[in-house]
Design a protein around this motif. Structure first.
Motif, PDB file in Angstrom:
ATOM      1  N   GLU A 210       0.544  -1.443   0.135  1.00 20.08           N
ATOM      2  CA  GLU A 210      -0.294  -0.055   0.169  1.00 20.08           C
ATOM      3  C   GLU A 210       0.982   0.973   0.140  1.00 20.08           C
ATOM      4  O   GLU A 210       2.166   1.701   0.453  1.00 20.08           O
ATOM      5  CB  GLU A 210      -0.911   0.376   1.041  1.00 20.08           C
ATOM      6  N   SER A 211      -0.032   2.520  -0.948  1.00 19.47           N
ATOM      7  CA  SER A 211       1.235   3.318  -0.744  1.00 19.47           C
ATOM      8  C   SER A 211       0.355   4.003   0.580  1.00 19.47           C
ATOM      9  O   SER A 211      -0.059   3.507   1.890  1.00 19.47           O
ATOM     10  CB  SER A 211       0.539   4.595  -2.051  1.00 19.47           C
ATOM     11  N   ALA A 212       1.900   5.016   0.881  1.00 17.19           N
ATOM     12  CA  ALA A 212       1.760   6.289   2.024  1.00 17.19           C
ATOM     13  C   ALA A 212       0.243   6.619   2.721  1.00 17.19           C
ATOM     14  O   ALA A 212      -0.508   6.196   3.464  1.00 17.19           O
ATOM     15  CB  ALA A 212       2.976   7.025   2.369  1.00 17.19           C
ATOM     16  N   MET A 214      -2.464   5.312   1.346  1.00 21.73           N
ATOM     17  CA  MET A 214      -3.099   4.132   1.787  1.00 21.73           C
ATOM     18  C   MET A 214      -3.494   3.427   2.654  1.00 21.73           C
ATOM     19  O   MET A 214      -4.214   2.804   3.179  1.00 21.73           O
ATOM     20  CB  MET A 214      -3.869   2.682   0.460  1.00 21.73           C
TER      21      MET A 214
ATOM     22  N   ASN B  75       6.407  -0.217  -0.571  1.00 17.43           N
ATOM     23  CA  ASN B  75       5.241  -0.885  -1.450  1.00 17.43           C
ATOM     24  C   ASN B  75       5.196  -1.337  -3.270  1.00 17.43           C
ATOM     25  O   ASN B  75       4.473  -1.675  -3.206  1.00 17.43           O
ATOM     26  CB  ASN B  75       3.987  -0.239  -1.655  1.00 17.43           C
ATOM     27  N   PHE B 100      -5.045  -8.485   3.067  1.00 19.28           N
ATOM     28  CA  PHE B 100      -4.533  -6.943   3.509  1.00 19.28           C
ATOM     29  C   PHE B 100      -4.320  -6.169   2.414  1.00 19.28           C
ATOM     30  O   PHE B 100      -4.389  -5.385   1.124  1.00 19.28           O
ATOM     31  CB  PHE B 100      -3.631  -6.311   4.390  1.00 19.28           C
ATOM     32  N   ARG B 103      -5.623  -6.378  -2.806  1.00 24.27           N
ATOM     33  CA  ARG B 103      -6.576  -4.825  -3.136  1.00 24.27           C
ATOM     34  C   ARG B 103      -6.369  -4.948  -4.194  1.00 24.27           C
ATOM     35  O   ARG B 103      -7.753  -4.626  -5.064  1.00 24.27           O
ATOM     36  CB  ARG B 103      -6.646  -3.667  -1.870  1.00 24.27           C
ATOM     37  N   ARG B 104      -5.232  -4.728  -4.496  1.00 21.72           N
ATOM     38  CA  ARG B 104      -5.395  -4.286  -6.345  1.00 21.72           C
ATOM     39  C   ARG B 104      -4.717  -5.523  -6.732  1.00 21.72           C
ATOM     40  O   ARG B 104      -4.446  -5.618  -7.660  1.00 21.72           O
ATOM     41  CB  ARG B 104      -4.282  -3.636  -6.383  1.00 21.72           C
TER      42      ARG B 104
END
Lengths: 304, 366
Positions: A210-212, A214, B75, B100, B103-104
């Motif tokens: 996840e990005s910062a 999100m 990430n 978790f 998601r993508r």
């Protein structure tokens, strides 16, 4: 213990003392009792009086002590009370929103980016509280006023020729003033809930792709929700009944339910109606809080 | 060695004036179970965090799967990590924790649910999806953390002391499971630990670190039986060190002289130093034999005095004092027979003997 296990220890003397020492709950209640006395005398007692009063009726200077629902029907019949209560809720909700939105980044900054002297930052946050509440409201009056800081500043810069009139004596001025006044109350609980978040959870979210941003939405925000809720309640509940700030900076369009209740117990001299309005606004706040809590529960489920 | 999946090129990391990692330069092969082993503060966790992307090296570069990832945020890296405290999201249930990172992934809800169920099978927690994070035991949390990382099918799985928080029995069980899992999924594991026994049990290769330096990279057997430095010899297991002087070298056997052991004969391919120069002889406790009758005076035999001893169930430890040596020699013997009279009285005379191929030769360090 000297007694053998087969023979229970019997307290022949000082039975009450022994019972007290052995009873977890008795000691708990003892610890609680000063607070309990204050709560009963200072909260429950007045509420009982207020409720009773709201079912009586004012007759000039006398109060007729017979049961009547007149005060409650007055609230529903005269639109003005209903509208002002609705406006109070709206202003308070807006104040809460603005306060949280302003407080969150500051709390976030202190929790995550201040390495040394966090305590000093916390103390700095509370500095506005060191002066009187009234002074702070007056300060805003000076800033927002017709000949105030903003207007004279803009005029001397040549940006405007006439003072702006929309700054003071309206709901926006109430929102600005209250949001400032309650900022520290919101920052502290949010800070505490952010401070408690295990940093490895944030790293784990980044590690899982996840990005910062999100990571904030999916981990930091949900985990800091208890603090946000606490801050919301601490700001929302007292500001609904606010009457000092609306009186000073609200003008006629900024009048809130607190002002009406105050006048009922003062100039208008209708205590029973004032009591009924108090009860109604209390119930409305309770309802609004339930909606808020339900909403956050829904948000949690959705993010999960 | 097969293809390198990770290559660490002269990586150095400074925190202010402290050098956490000093010029690490090695490769990790695809499918390998690779351990970073060292005492706390040796820089192993920092190196792992550099691989994960949580720290940017002060100098040097990292390649993962042929791509320079030195400056890439976590990430965007094809690696996943199992954290020391597992970092299970407390606000999510087990299934949501595992999902978790998906998601993508582009999977449909049903496909994802199927994958989650597969992962739960893999970690042997089927039907645990709806459990809350707080309802899990330490071992279960560890497995959920594994599943959460493995469902992403990373090229490399990074593990930061994942077994440190578990009790001994569970830890041993999880070690076996972890090794089986690694062979099952075929992913490269980079495993950080301070527990040398754990590293020996699990790893294909181990890098021993101390004060930011990578001292030695070898297989567990080589590290234990043929360490190349005194630190590694001392850190892995227990080792007795003796100062010696090189003597004759004939027919693959070195004769040497030690003030503490007397004449010594050691099998070796090349002598450690020129004749007359010093070296260090290192002998593991279990390589000794303990003799209670007079063994006479010959090479690889020394007379000593029994010190304190300890009974450990499967083996016993003895301390033997030698003349002219302050610290006792550590000796470990398996308890082959069911008898307790092996524990002899303190101060009794004993003889230590050891075979020619038992000792390790180390250079003398100043």
């Amino acid at each position: 213990m000297s007694a053998s296990p087969s023979e229970p220890v019997r307290a022949t003397r000082g039975g009450v003392r022994v019972w007290f020492m052995r009873s977890e709950s008795a000691r708990g209640y003892a610890l609680l009792s000063p607070t309990l006395v204050v709560v009963v005398l200072g909260l429950i007692f007045p509420i009982v009086i207020l409720t009773t009063l709201s079912f009586w009726k004012q007759d000039y200077v006398d109060i007729i002590r017979t049961f009547t629902l007149e005060n409650y029907s007055a609230f529903f019949e005269k639109k003005i009370y209903y509208l002002i209560l609705y406006r109070s809720i709206r202003i308070s909700a807006f104040v809460t929103l603005v306060t949280i939105v302003l407080a969150y980044p500051l709390a976030y900054f202190i929790a995550f980016h201040v390495q040394k002297n966090k305590i000093m930052w916390i103390i700095l946050v509370t500095i506005p509280f060191w002066t009187s509440y009234l002074l702070r409201v007056f300060a805003w009056k000076v800033i927002l006023g017709y000949n105030g800081v903003i207007n004279s500043g803009l005029i001397s810069l040549g940006l405007i020729s006439e003072p702006l009139e929309f700054l003071l004596y309206n709901p926006t001025a109430v929102v600005i003033t209250l949001a400032h006044a309650w900022a520290a109350v919101a920052i502290l609980p949010i800070y505490v809930s952010l401070e408690k978040i295990d940093r490895s959870l944030i790293e784990a979210a980044r590690d899982l792709g996840e990005s910062a941003f999100m990571t904030f939405v999916r981990v930091t925000l949900p985990l800091s929700l208890p603090g946000v809720i606490a801050a919301s309640l601490l700001v929302f509940i007292p500001t609904v009944g606010e009457y000092v700030t609306p009186t000073l900076v609200g003008g006629t369009r900024g009048i809130m339910i607190g002002n009406i209740i105050q006048s009922m117990f003062g100039k208008a001299l209708n205590w029973p109606l004032g009591a009924a309005l108090s009860i109604i606004s209390m119930l409305t706040v309770t309802l609004a809080v339930c909606v808020l809590l339900g909403g956050t529960r829904w948000f949690r489920k959705k993010v999960g | 060695m097969t293809k390198a999946i990770i290559s660490i090129n002269h990586v150095t990391k400074d925190f202010g004036s402290v050098r956490a990692v000093n010029d690490a330069n090695f490769e990790i092969a695809e499918g390998e179970f690779f351990s970073l082993l060292g005492p706390s503060g040796c820089g192993k966790t920092t190196l792992l965090r550099i691989l994960a992307g949580f720290e940017v090296p002060s100098a040097g570069s990292i390649y993962i799967d042929g791509r320079d990832v030195t400056l890439l945020p976590p990430n965007h890296r094809p690696v996943n990590m199992v954290f020391q405290n597992y970092a299970i999201f407390p606000h999510l249930n087990v299934a949501s924790n595992i999902a978790f990172g998906m998601r993508r992934s582009g999977l449909s809800k049903a496909e994802l649910a199927e994958r989650i169920e597969e992962m739960l099978e893999l970690i042997r927690l089927p039907g645990y999806g709806e459990r809350g994070a707080h309802e899990l035991s330490g071992g279960q949390r560890q497995r959920v953390a594994l599943a959460r990382a493995l469902i992403k099918q990373p090229k490399v799985l990074l593990l930061d002391e994942p077994l440190g928080a578990l009790d001994k029995k569970l830890r041993e069980q999880m070690q076996i499971e972890l090794r089986q899992l690694q062979q099952q999924v075929g992913i490269t594991f980079v495993f950080v630990t301070h527990d040398q026994e754990e590293a020996l049990t699990l790893s294909d290769r181990i890098a021993v670190m101390s004060q930011g330096d990578v001292l030695e990279i070898s297989t567990p057997g080589e590290l234990y039986e043929a360490p190349r430095s005194r630190f590694v010899a001392d850190f892995i297991g227990t080792m007795n060190f003796f100062d010696c002087i090189v003597g004759d070298y004939r027919g693959g056997v070195l004769s040497a002289d030690s003030a503490e052991l007397g004449p010594v004969r050691v099998a070796c391919t090349t002598p450690p130093a020129a004749p007359g120069e010093g070296f260090v002889l290192a002998i593991r406790p279990e390589k000794f034999q303990l003799v209670f009758d007079d063994a006479g005076a010959s090479a690889n035999t020394v007379r000593g005095r029994m010190g304190p001893s300890a009974y450990l169930g499967d083996r016993s430890h003895f301390y033997v004092y030698l003349e002219g040596r302050n610290e006792p020699v550590s000796v470990a013997l398996p308890n082959l027979a069911r008898s307790l009279d092996r524990i002899r009285g303190v101060d009794q005379e004993v003889w230590l003997t050891w075979p020619e191929d038992a000792a390790v030769l180390l250079p003398r360090e100043e």
